[in-house]
Design a protein around this motif. Sequence first.
Motif, mmCIF file in Angstrom:
data_model
loop_
_atom_site.group_PDB
_atom_site.id
_atom_site.type_symbol
_atom_site.label_atom_id
_atom_site.label_comp_id
_atom_site.label_asym_id
_atom_site.label_seq_id
_atom_site.Cartn_x
_atom_site.Cartn_y
_atom_site.Cartn_z
ATOM 1 N N PRO A 25 0.837 -1.206 0.000
ATOM 2 C CA PRO A 25 0.000 0.000 0.000
ATOM 3 C C PRO A 25 0.871 1.255 0.000
ATOM 4 C CG PRO A 25 -0.797 -1.586 1.616
ATOM 5 C CD PRO A 25 0.536 -2.097 1.118
ATOM 6 N N SER A 26 0.394 2.284 -0.654
ATOM 7 C CA SER A 26 1.187 3.520 -0.812
ATOM 8 C C SER A 26 1.608 4.129 0.512
ATOM 9 C CB SER A 26 0.401 4.539 -1.628
ATOM 10 O OG SER A 26 0.212 4.040 -2.921
ATOM 11 N N ASP A 27 0.770 4.018 1.547
ATOM 12 C CA ASP A 27 1.127 4.637 2.829
ATOM 13 C C ASP A 27 2.221 3.870 3.574
ATOM 14 O OD1 ASP A 27 -0.396 2.421 3.542
ATOM 15 O OD2 ASP A 27 -1.759 3.537 4.849
ATOM 16 N N THR A 28 2.642 2.725 3.039
ATOM 17 C CA THR A 28 3.734 1.969 3.641
ATOM 18 C C THR A 28 5.068 2.675 3.438
ATOM 19 O OG1 THR A 28 2.551 -0.092 3.236
ATOM 20 C CG2 THR A 28 4.908 -0.276 3.641
ATOM 21 N N LEU A 29 5.204 3.394 2.314
ATOM 22 C CA LEU A 29 6.461 4.078 1.989
ATOM 23 C C LEU A 29 6.206 5.574 1.852
ATOM 24 C CD1 LEU A 29 7.731 1.645 -0.809
ATOM 25 C CD2 LEU A 29 8.366 1.648 1.595
ATOM 26 N N PRO A 30 5.870 6.242 2.931
ATOM 27 C CA PRO A 30 5.533 7.664 2.809
ATOM 28 C C PRO A 30 6.706 8.483 2.253
ATOM 29 C CG PRO A 30 5.843 7.053 5.111
ATOM 30 C CD PRO A 30 5.886 5.783 4.310
ATOM 31 N N GLY A 31 6.450 9.168 1.146
ATOM 32 C CA GLY A 31 7.468 10.023 0.542
ATOM 33 C C GLY A 31 8.500 9.296 -0.290
ATOM 34 N N LEU A 32 8.369 7.982 -0.447
ATOM 35 C CA LEU A 32 9.341 7.211 -1.216
ATOM 36 C C LEU A 32 8.639 6.485 -2.356
ATOM 37 C CD1 LEU A 32 11.326 5.547 1.700
ATOM 38 C CD2 LEU A 32 11.979 7.587 0.414
ATOM 39 N N SER A 33 9.384 6.214 -3.410
ATOM 40 C CA SER A 33 8.803 5.445 -4.507
ATOM 41 C C SER A 33 9.287 4.002 -4.516
ATOM 42 C CB SER A 33 9.102 6.112 -5.848
ATOM 43 O OG SER A 33 10.484 6.249 -6.031
ATOM 44 N N GLY A 34 10.232 3.669 -3.658
ATOM 45 C CA GLY A 34 10.712 2.295 -3.572
ATOM 46 C C GLY A 34 11.684 2.144 -2.424
ATOM 47 N N LEU A 35 11.904 0.894 -2.016
ATOM 48 C CA LEU A 35 12.795 0.618 -0.898
ATOM 49 C C LEU A 35 13.425 -0.755 -1.082
ATOM 50 C CD1 LEU A 35 13.712 1.537 2.014
ATOM 51 C CD2 LEU A 35 11.761 0.229 2.859
ATOM 52 N N TRP A 36 14.733 -0.821 -0.859
ATOM 53 C CA TRP A 36 15.454 -2.097 -0.875
ATOM 54 C C TRP A 36 15.920 -2.378 0.545
ATOM 55 C CZ3 TRP A 36 21.301 -2.056 -1.891
ATOM 56 C CH2 TRP A 36 21.847 -3.329 -1.678
ATOM 57 N N LEU A 37 15.583 -3.570 1.049
ATOM 58 C CA LEU A 37 16.037 -4.021 2.362
ATOM 59 C C LEU A 37 16.774 -5.327 2.147
ATOM 60 C CD1 LEU A 37 12.558 -3.335 3.226
ATOM 61 C CD2 LEU A 37 14.138 -2.650 4.996
ATOM 62 N N GLU A 38 17.924 -5.473 2.775
ATOM 63 C CA GLU A 38 18.710 -6.693 2.638
ATOM 64 C C GLU A 38 18.884 -7.370 3.985
ATOM 65 O OE1 GLU A 38 23.009 -8.314 0.992
ATOM 66 O OE2 GLU A 38 22.698 -6.158 1.202
ATOM 67 N N THR A 39 18.688 -8.688 3.998
ATOM 68 C CA THR A 39 18.986 -9.507 5.161
ATOM 69 C C THR A 39 20.084 -10.487 4.744
ATOM 70 O OG1 THR A 39 17.395 -11.263 4.676
ATOM 71 C CG2 THR A 39 16.575 -9.356 5.915
ATOM 72 N N ASP A 40 20.505 -11.317 5.680
ATOM 73 C CA ASP A 40 21.521 -12.310 5.334
ATOM 74 C C ASP A 40 21.021 -13.304 4.294
ATOM 75 O OD1 ASP A 40 23.589 -11.369 6.958
ATOM 76 O OD2 ASP A 40 22.813 -12.443 8.710
ATOM 77 N N MET A 41 19.744 -13.618 4.322
ATOM 78 C CA MET A 41 19.205 -14.678 3.470
ATOM 79 C C MET A 41 18.630 -14.194 2.144
ATOM 80 S SD MET A 41 20.042 -17.163 5.264
ATOM 81 C CE MET A 41 19.271 -18.519 4.441
ATOM 82 N N LYS A 42 18.089 -12.964 2.104
ATOM 83 C CA LYS A 42 17.485 -12.459 0.873
ATOM 84 C C LYS A 42 17.356 -10.950 0.932
ATOM 85 C CE LYS A 42 13.120 -14.254 1.708
ATOM 86 N NZ LYS A 42 11.737 -14.574 1.409
ATOM 87 N N SER A 43 17.020 -10.383 -0.218
ATOM 88 C CA SER A 43 16.715 -8.957 -0.286
ATOM 89 C C SER A 43 15.240 -8.790 -0.605
ATOM 90 C CB SER A 43 17.564 -8.264 -1.350
ATOM 91 O OG SER A 43 18.830 -7.932 -0.842
#
Length: 138
Positions: A25-43
């Motif tokens: 949902p759009s309100d999950t990323l307020p002010g952003l158009s995308g986000l990359w999160l990385e963990t040890d196992m996956k991104s």
Amino acid sequence: MVSFDDLLAAVEHAHGKPIKISLVPSDTLPGLSGLWLETDMKSHILVPESHPKLLRMHVICHEFGHILLRHQGCEGLVSPMPSVFKHLGGQRGIKRMLARSPRWNELEKAAEEVAYLLSSFVMQGAPTPASNFEKVFG
């Protein structure tokens, strides 16, 4: 032509781990158009579902750019976006976060250049417009 699935597989191979793309949902990323999160196992790449399909693909390719260029994460994104983590099952184990931001710096410019290059590989296979109208607006 390169399919999007082929592109994803190539980036995952270069990255050395799976990449999960989620429309949120759009309100999950307020002010952003995308986000990359990385963990040890996956991104994870999160993109607002309200974005048009072409913009979503560009945002994903932009995040691929950060991954391929091995950009480091940014600080201070966790506190203003707690809703992000309900889509990931919590924030434990996140080792890197990078957002597609409207603030242009050298990292963003480099990721954007990669995004245009990757998009062009996928888009080259688009059908040829059949009419002059489609050539202008297609």
